[in-house]
Structure formats: C-alpha cells, structure tokens
Design an enzyme around this catalytic site. Structure first.
Site, short mmCIF file in Angstrom:
data_model
loop_
_atom_site.label_atom_id
_atom_site.label_comp_id
_atom_site.label_asym_id
_atom_site.label_seq_id
_atom_site.Cartn_x
_atom_site.Cartn_y
_atom_site.Cartn_z
N THR A 1 -8.05 -2.74 0.34
CA THR A 1 -9.27 -2.02 0.68
C THR A 1 -9.96 -1.73 -0.64
OG1 THR A 1 -8.06 -0.89 2.44
CG2 THR A 1 -10.07 0.17 1.72
N GLY B 1 -4.14 0.96 7.94
CA GLY B 1 -5.17 1.85 8.45
C GLY B 1 -4.80 2.57 9.72
N THR C 1 -6.35 3.60 1.45
CA THR C 1 -6.03 2.18 1.58
C THR C 1 -4.61 2.06 2.14
OG1 THR C 1 -5.96 0.03 0.47
CG2 THR C 1 -5.14 1.89 -0.78
N GLY C 2 -4.28 0.88 2.64
CA GLY C 2 -2.97 0.68 3.24
C GLY C 2 -3.11 0.41 4.72
N ARG D 1 -10.19 -5.26 16.31
CA ARG D 1 -9.40 -4.20 15.66
C ARG D 1 -10.30 -3.36 14.75
NH1 ARG D 1 -7.70 -2.95 10.04
NH2 ARG D 1 -5.75 -1.79 10.22
N VAL D 2 -10.24 -2.05 14.92
CA VAL D 2 -11.05 -1.14 14.11
C VAL D 2 -10.19 -0.60 12.98
CG1 VAL D 2 -12.29 1.07 14.14
CG2 VAL D 2 -12.53 -0.52 16.05
N ASP E 1 -9.31 1.82 9.58
CA ASP E 1 -9.59 3.17 9.10
C ASP E 1 -10.80 3.18 8.17
OD1 ASP E 1 -7.98 1.65 7.26
OD2 ASP E 1 -7.63 3.48 6.11
N1 GLY Z 1 -6.96 0.16 5.28
C1 GLY Z 1 -7.59 -1.01 5.70
C2 GLY Z 1 -7.15 -1.52 6.99
O1 GLY Z 1 -6.16 -1.10 7.55
O2 GLY Z 1 -7.79 -2.40 7.50
#
Ligand code: GLY
Length: 284
Positions: A147, A200, A197-198, A175-176, A178
């Site tokens: 991210t 989401g 980040t990570g 897919r949404v 974070d």
């Molecule tokens: N943190 C970005 C995602 O999960 O797409």
C-alpha cells in the site's frame, strides 16, 4: 516536493501519485497485479483532519490515479465514497481519461499466479473465482502485497491522510480494501492522521486508523497509538496478520508500528533530510 507553497492536500495527492505511477510497484496503481478475473480494480482515500472531510473510491477501473479521484469525491461530491462503475463514471465526468493500469508485466505475473493456483485464463469466471478463493485462503496471499500511505501537516496546520492500493493479487472481483475505507486504511482528526498497510481485512474489522487517531486525541504519541491499536487487534486475533500503521500528530511528530514483515516509513520536516524508520515487529 519542490514547491513548498502547496497545501498538505496537494502533498498527499502528489506523494501518492508518484507511487501509483511507478509500474515497478506491483500493488499500487499502474503495474498492480489484477484481480481474479484479470481486471485492475484500484482503491484510494483521503481525509482532512481539521474538517473531517473525506473521500474514497473502491474498485475503480480504467483510471490512472485513484487518489486524485478520491480527492475529487471529497472536494466536489456530496458523498464520502464511490465504488465500481459509479466511481469510473464520476472520474470520466471530471475529465480523467480512460487508462489501463494493468501493465503487460502485471498481466504476465497474474498468469503465473493463476497457474500456481491451478487456474487457467481460459476457464470460466465462476471457476476462476473459486480458484482464487482457494488460493487466497491456502497460501496467505492476502498478506503478500503493499500500500502507499502519505500523511502531511502544512504550515497552516492542515493535517491530511491518504492511502492507495491495488489490493492483493487474485483478489475477488469487487473486493473492497481498507485503503478506500475511511476509518480503516485512512483517518484524520484535528489531533492527527493515520494510514494502514497490510491485510486490509483486519484494518476494516478493527477500524485501525480511526483507533490510532482517537488514541492520539487522548494524548498518546503517534508511535504509542499505532502500537496500542495493533496490540488490541493481536489480543483478539489468534494468528498474527501483517498490519502496519503510520501516524502523524498535529505537532508534526511521526510514528509507526508493525506486526511483522519488512516495513519502514520515511519522514521529512521542513528542509530536514528524509529519515527512514524501521520499527521492530510487535507481539501481542
Ligand atoms: N491494505 C491494502 C489491502 O488490503 O488491499
């Protein structure tokens, strides 16, 4: 940024666009590995802490810079978030030209991942989705992506957060992330700003950036706030997902924390040199 007369909103937008435009970054903007159907759906959001104004786009297709569209959602629309076809139409209405963010190299890597997942491009959409679900749950692919998050405080005291991602490779269509959800991947209040980040899914479940901003509002330093928010999550989750948080308070102090993996953040104050910080991974 060379031009120091611009606002924190410009700094966040430009900083994120530089990463969105880099085809070598495979999890943000141009060059991001596409979803299970080979489509480049992009997510981004932005929030101004002083006013609580915010905007986000989810599953935006055929557009170069999702963060610039998220900014327009914040500045020009009566809404906070737009998704999919509506987000794409909004971008076109504002003059963002059609653009294919999936590069030949991203498509090639997508093909390799599909093959590893046991899928083939020629199979039907339903089968690809099923394969993607299996692959995501078996291999931990959801954690294997990145991210870009940028936080900025300007001379007028404006404090802004922004985040952008293309999401994990082979994610399910629709897919949404974070990174597009206010309070999950991006949040800001008068006390400070935060970006995640990570994986989401965890930032959404625990509203991690909102929690970080609340903790800064209660007087915690940015690093303490990030550590606390992640530790609260780790107390509940049995496995330790990869999640990392950055924060900036209204005094201009930066901070961050991570549950693991390789994670660094960078900060710059005025004309000081850029400093890189690599926090040690936290445990519960
Ligand atoms: N943190 C970005 C995602 O999960 O797409």
């Amino acid at each position: 940024m060379g031009d120091r007369s611009r606002s924190a909103v410009d700094a966040v937008e430009r900083g994120i666009m530089a990463v969105e435009d880099d085809p070598l970054v495979d999890s943000v903007g141009t060059g991001g590995i596409p979803n299970a159907e080979g489509v480049g759906e992009l997510d981004a959001s932005m929030m101004i802490g002083n006013t609580y104004r915010c905007g986000g786009v989810s599953c935006l297709t055929e557009t170069k810079n999702p963060i610039a569209v998220a900014r327009k959602v914040m500045e020009l629309s009566p809404h906070n978030m737009l998704c999919g076809e509506g987000a794409r139409k909004f971008a076109r209405a504002l003059g963002f030209p059609p653009y294919e963010p999936v590069t030949p190299e991203a498509k090639r890597r997508w093909g390799v991942l599909m093959q590893k997942a046991g899928g083939e491009e020629s199979k039907g959409a339903g089968e690809k989705w099923a394969q993607a679900i299996l692959m995501l749950s078996r291999s931990g692919q959801l954690g294997a992506h990145g991210t870009v998050g940028v936080l900025a405080l300007d001379a007028s005291g404006l404090i802004v957060a922004g985040t952008s991602t293309s999401g994990p490779p082979l994610r399910l269509p629709g897919r949404v992330s974070d990174s597009s959800v206010i309070g999950a991947g991006t949040y800001a209040t008068p006390a400070g700003a935060s970006s995640a980040t990570g994986e989401g899914e965890y930032a959404i479940k625990y509203n991690l950036t909102r929690r970080v901003c609340d903790l800064m509002g209660e007087g915690h330093s940015p690093t303490e706030a990030c550590e606390r928010a992640l530790k609260e999550m780790l107390k509940i989750e049995r496995k330790s997902p990869f999640m990392a948080l950055i924060a900036l308070n209204s005094a201009g102090t930066p901070g961050g924390a991570t549950t693991g993996g390789s994670f660094s953040y960078y900060y710059e104050r005025g004309s000081e040199r850029v400093v890189r910080v690599t926090p040690a991974p936290l445990s519960a």
